[in-house]
Design a protein around this motif. Structure first.
Motif, PDB file in Angstrom:
ATOM      1  N   ARG A 271     -38.440 -32.729  27.672  1.00 27.80           N
ATOM      2  CA  ARG A 271     -38.906 -31.516  26.998  1.00 27.80           C
ATOM      3  C   ARG A 271     -40.234 -31.034  27.578  1.00 27.80           C
ATOM      4  NH1 ARG A 271     -42.502 -29.601  23.606  1.00 27.80           N
ATOM      5  NH2 ARG A 271     -43.569 -31.589  23.490  1.00 27.80           N
TER       6      ARG A 271
ATOM      7  N   ARG B 165     -40.844 -27.456  29.539  1.00 27.36           N
ATOM      8  CA  ARG B 165     -41.837 -26.511  29.032  1.00 27.36           C
ATOM      9  C   ARG B 165     -42.922 -26.219  30.075  1.00 27.36           C
ATOM     10  NH1 ARG B 165     -40.328 -23.189  25.680  1.00 27.36           N
ATOM     11  NH2 ARG B 165     -42.217 -22.964  24.505  1.00 27.36           N
TER      12      ARG B 165
ATOM     13  N   LEU C 181     -36.824 -23.197  23.685  1.00 30.03           N
ATOM     14  CA  LEU C 181     -36.164 -24.432  24.077  1.00 30.03           C
ATOM     15  C   LEU C 181     -35.710 -25.151  22.817  1.00 30.03           C
ATOM     16  CD1 LEU C 181     -35.433 -26.448  26.342  1.00 30.03           C
ATOM     17  CD2 LEU C 181     -37.631 -27.518  25.938  1.00 30.03           C
TER      18      LEU C 181
ATOM     19  N   LEU D  87     -31.727 -23.500  26.430  1.00 30.43           N
ATOM     20  CA  LEU D  87     -32.877 -22.696  26.824  1.00 30.43           C
ATOM     21  C   LEU D  87     -32.495 -21.226  26.724  1.00 30.43           C
ATOM     22  CD1 LEU D  87     -35.760 -22.772  27.977  1.00 30.43           C
ATOM     23  CD2 LEU D  87     -34.774 -22.907  30.240  1.00 30.43           C
TER      24      LEU D  87
ATOM     25  N   GLY E 283     -35.122 -20.476  34.882  1.00 29.94           N
ATOM     26  CA  GLY E 283     -34.443 -21.396  33.972  1.00 29.94           C
ATOM     27  C   GLY E 283     -33.780 -22.581  34.644  1.00 29.94           C
TER      28      GLY E 283
END
Length: 137
Positions: free
Chosen positions: A54, A58, A67, A109, A117
């Motif tokens: 994560r 980010r 997310l 996402l 992405g």
């Protein structure tokens, strides 16, 4: 950000056994600009592995978009010290794990274009110990 439930029915669970290798359900979303990390094998993910992935995602998308973490780490793994003798109950909770099934998304996402992405999800997928694929849903 610890990914663990606030309350559980039981404090300590049985040792997790194997998960099913195939699934009959598929994830279908009709969102624009939605990318997903989908697992190709069953297994368990540690909270630290989910959190590392994560943070990496980010960082790559510079905190834009949304997310979503799909699995919930709701099972505990407990262990006793190696120097402890037999008996005296089950050991204390060591960490939390999330069961992952085949074909289920791990991360979703939203609101990010393809150029930003896909590399972000590839960077996050490198932190996961499972075989995965990245799809544009």
């Amino acid at each position: 950000m610890l990914l663990q439930p606030k309350r559980t029915k039981y404090k300590k669970y049985f040792k997790p056994r194997s998960l099913p290798k195939i699934t009959t359900k598929a994830q279908k979303l009709n969102e624009q600009n939605c990318f997903a990390i989908i697992s190709l094998e069953s297994g368990y993910l540690n909270v630290k592995q989910l959190e590392a992935a994560r943070q990496n995602i980010r960082r790559k998308i510079k905190r834009e978009g949304k997310l979503e973490i799909v699995p919930l780490a709701d099972k505990t793994i407990s262990n006793k010290p190696t120097s402890a003798r037999m008996g005296k109950g089950k050991g204390k909770v060591n960490h939390w794990i999330a069961p992952i099934l085949v074909g289920k998304p791990i991360f979703l996402l939203y609101g990010i274009d393809k150029e930003q992405g896909l590399p972000a999800l590839k960077a996050g997928a490198n932190k996961l110990p499972l075989k995965i694929k990245i799809r544009n849903l």
